[in-house]
Design a protein around this motif. Structure first.
Motif, PDB file in Angstrom:
ATOM      1  N   GLU A   1      34.814  32.792  46.943  1.00 32.91           N
ATOM      2  CA  GLU A   1      34.633  34.168  47.392  1.00 32.91           C
ATOM      3  C   GLU A   1      33.844  34.226  48.691  1.00 32.91           C
ATOM      4  OE1 GLU A   1      33.467  38.545  45.530  1.00 32.91           O
ATOM      5  OE2 GLU A   1      32.717  36.734  44.542  1.00 32.91           O
TER       6      GLU A   1
ATOM      7  N   GLU B   1      33.581  45.442  34.260  1.00 33.00           N
ATOM      8  CA  GLU B   1      34.731  44.569  34.013  1.00 33.00           C
ATOM      9  C   GLU B   1      34.657  43.987  32.608  1.00 33.00           C
ATOM     10  OE1 GLU B   1      33.890  41.003  36.642  1.00 33.00           O
ATOM     11  OE2 GLU B   1      32.178  42.331  36.991  1.00 33.00           O
TER      12      GLU B   1
ATOM     13  N   THR C   1      41.763  38.885  44.736  1.00 30.32           N
ATOM     14  CA  THR C   1      41.540  40.266  45.173  1.00 30.32           C
ATOM     15  C   THR C   1      41.017  40.291  46.603  1.00 30.32           C
ATOM     16  OG1 THR C   1      39.279  40.303  44.294  1.00 30.32           O
ATOM     17  CG2 THR C   1      41.038  41.039  42.826  1.00 30.32           C
ATOM     18  N   THR C   2      41.509  41.245  47.369  1.00 30.24           N
ATOM     19  CA  THR C   2      41.050  41.470  48.743  1.00 30.24           C
ATOM     20  C   THR C   2      40.644  42.938  48.855  1.00 30.24           C
ATOM     21  OG1 THR C   2      42.605  39.809  49.566  1.00 30.24           O
ATOM     22  CG2 THR C   2      41.628  41.305  51.185  1.00 30.24           C
ATOM     23  N   THR C   3      39.412  43.173  49.268  1.00 29.18           N
ATOM     24  CA  THR C   3      38.875  44.540  49.316  1.00 29.18           C
ATOM     25  C   THR C   3      38.476  44.879  50.744  1.00 29.18           C
ATOM     26  OG1 THR C   3      37.971  44.171  47.099  1.00 29.18           O
ATOM     27  CG2 THR C   3      37.198  46.110  48.302  1.00 29.18           C
TER      28      THR C   3
ATOM     29  N   ASN D   1      38.144  37.479  47.007  1.00 30.39           N
ATOM     30  CA  ASN D   1      37.792  36.716  45.816  1.00 30.39           C
ATOM     31  C   ASN D   1      39.000  35.889  45.431  1.00 30.39           C
ATOM     32  OD1 ASN D   1      37.429  35.854  43.087  1.00 30.39           O
ATOM     33  ND2 ASN D   1      35.916  37.448  42.762  1.00 30.39           N
TER      34      ASN D   1
ATOM     35  N   GLN E   1      41.867  47.999  47.452  1.00 32.04           N
ATOM     36  CA  GLN E   1      41.815  46.598  47.033  1.00 32.04           C
ATOM     37  C   GLN E   1      43.207  46.139  46.633  1.00 32.04           C
ATOM     38  OE1 GLN E   1      40.295  45.162  42.994  1.00 32.04           O
ATOM     39  NE2 GLN E   1      38.599  44.491  44.332  1.00 32.04           N
ATOM     40  N   SER E   2      43.592  44.964  47.150  1.00 35.48           N
ATOM     41  CA  SER E   2      44.861  44.369  46.722  1.00 35.48           C
ATOM     42  C   SER E   2      44.572  43.365  45.611  1.00 35.48           C
ATOM     43  CB  SER E   2      45.560  43.678  47.894  1.00 35.48           C
ATOM     44  OG  SER E   2      44.838  42.526  48.285  1.00 35.48           O
ATOM     45  N   ILE E   3      45.493  43.302  44.659  1.00 30.75           N
ATOM     46  CA  ILE E   3      45.372  42.362  43.540  1.00 30.75           C
ATOM     47  C   ILE E   3      46.641  41.534  43.501  1.00 30.75           C
ATOM     48  CG2 ILE E   3      45.043  42.114  41.048  1.00 30.75           C
ATOM     49  CD1 ILE E   3      43.802  44.935  41.081  1.00 30.75           C
TER      50      ILE E   3
ATOM     51  N   VAL F   1      31.975  45.895  44.751  1.00 25.64           N
ATOM     52  CA  VAL F   1      32.658  44.639  45.059  1.00 25.64           C
ATOM     53  C   VAL F   1      31.768  43.692  45.862  1.00 25.64           C
ATOM     54  CG1 VAL F   1      34.631  43.600  46.258  1.00 25.64           C
ATOM     55  CG2 VAL F   1      34.933  45.723  44.961  1.00 25.64           C
TER      56      VAL F   1
END
Length: 402
Positions: free
Chosen positions: A236, A337, A277-279, A268, A307-309, A325
């Motif tokens: 990360e 979570e 994940t990209t935020t 991450n 955020q993309s997952i 995040v």
């Protein structure tokens, strides 16, 4: 040949000429790790050569003997010794050396034993993570940033690599006659790796800042060639990319490529997580995902707050609280979570192994915030307060029970 302060004080104590303050200073110096070798030599020398103190005058020798007798409260003790003056002088000198030697040796050995016990205890003590990492240079040599002194630690081509006390690695121009954009040589790469329980910050040659979380790595050129800026990430990282329209910035992970011009975002990409994940916090990013068992790519553009997952089924996009995040970068945990995900985060930061003695429940989740500088006990107590799970600590193992 000059003598050290420790040697000087030691001789004063042997001759019974030291003040109480000097005796205390001598024992403190003797306990320092850097004085271990000389302390052993002094004690051995005193043991082998007590005759050095035979020249005590009768007044001192009588005082020492009386002190020893009174301390032991043995009224008949003086009758055990002949009253010959020379013998009394020798006995007092020998007694002085013995008493001092015994007390100093005991103090020295006791200190060493205590340090060994503390070292063993600390090995199994669960403490929060901190700034530590390893830097691998282009020639393959490694620098332990935890041990390296602050200041310049390496020089590569036009660049100077500097370590700060705040846990930063900074790349700056060393040759002011050229600019970094002038280089046409094949780029050389450095890699910084944080262990479990570590974190670090890197300021790349273009001014881009990267925060690495625990158990992560970043591979990057020491200076960016013309055309593009590209780095490779595992684990990360949080990026604050310096704007340069002529040179897009790319972050390569296991299954995706992120392209930006200048922006703030978090990635991450831990291999033990179910998704990458990209935020995005600021600016815009383009994400190209490499889907498993498919030749085609899937691309999306993120907006701030999104955020993309990237999971097995492909890319998905949603809105998130970006502050949660990047909480790790700002020094705290923000939990919202499932329980197993939380325990994986704790495992990386506190360098612990988690053992489950309960059936895993994907629906079990927790929420809350706590400083990453808190002890593992404090964090576990908060989770335990919900009544859903209990913990038992055995060495570096955390056992989860009902």
């Amino acid at each position: 040949m000059s003598i050290t302060r420790l040697e000087y004080l030691f001789q004063l104590c042997i001759n019974n000429d030291a003040t109480p303050e000097q005796r205390e200073e001598m024992l403190e110096l003797m306990a320092l790790p850097e004085n271990e070798s000389i302390a052993e030599k002094l004690l051995h020398k005193a043991y082998e050569a007590p005759k050095q103190t035979e020249d005590l005058d009768s007044e001192k020798s009588d005082a020492i003997l009386n002190a020893i007798y009174n301390a032991d409260k043995i009224e008949s003790a003086p009758r055990l010794f002949p009253r010959r003056k020379q013998f009394v002088k020798w006995a007092a000198a020998a007694a002085a050396v013995f008493v001092f030697f015994f007390s100093a040796a005991y103090f020295f050995i006791y200190k060493k034993q205590q340090e060994q016990l503390i070292a063993v205890a600390n090995k199994n003590k669960i403490i929060p993570g901190r700034n530590k990492a390893t830097l691998t240079l282009a020639d393959g040599s490694k620098i332990d940033l935890d041990d390296a002194k602050t200041g310049g630690i390496a020089k590569q081509a036009q660049l100077r690599v500097t370590k700060t006390a705040a846990g930063q690695l900074i790349y700056t121009i060393a040759n002011t006659d050229k600019t970094l954009s002038e280089t046409t040589d094949k780029p050389s790469y450095n890699t910084i790796e944080t262990p479990v329980g570590g974190q670090y910050q890197v300021i790349l040659s273009d001014g881009t800042r990267v925060w690495l979380n625990a158990a992560s790595s970043l591979k990057y050129p020491t200076q960016f060639a013309t055309g593009e800026r590209q780095v490779e990430l595992t684990g990360e990282g949080y990026f604050e990319v310096t704007k340069n329209k002529a040179k897009p910035f790319k972050v390569i992970t296991d299954r995706q490529e992120i392209e930006v011009l200048g922006t703030h975002f978090n990635v991450n990409a831990y291999t033990d997580e179910n998704a990458i994940t990209t935020t995005l916090l600021e600016g815009s990013v383009k994400i190209a995902a490499h889907l498993k068992n498919q030749l085609a790519q899937q691309s999306i553009i993120l907006k701030p707050g999104q955020q993309s997952i990237l999971g097995c089924a492909g890319l998905a996009v949603g809105n998130v609280n970006t502050e949660d995040v990047v909480a790790w970068k700002n020094g705290y945990f923000s939990f919202n979570e499932d329980f197993e995900s939380i325990m994986r985060r704790l495992s990386r930061w506190y360098n612990i192994d988690v053992v489950y003695k309960i059936d895993k429940d994907p629906d079990l989740s927790f929420g809350g915030k706590i400083s990453r500088s808190k002890s593992i006990n404090s964090v576990l107590n908060i989770i335990e307060a919900t009544g859903n799970v209990h913990f038992k600590i055995e060495g570096r193992r955390i056992i989860v029970t009902k």
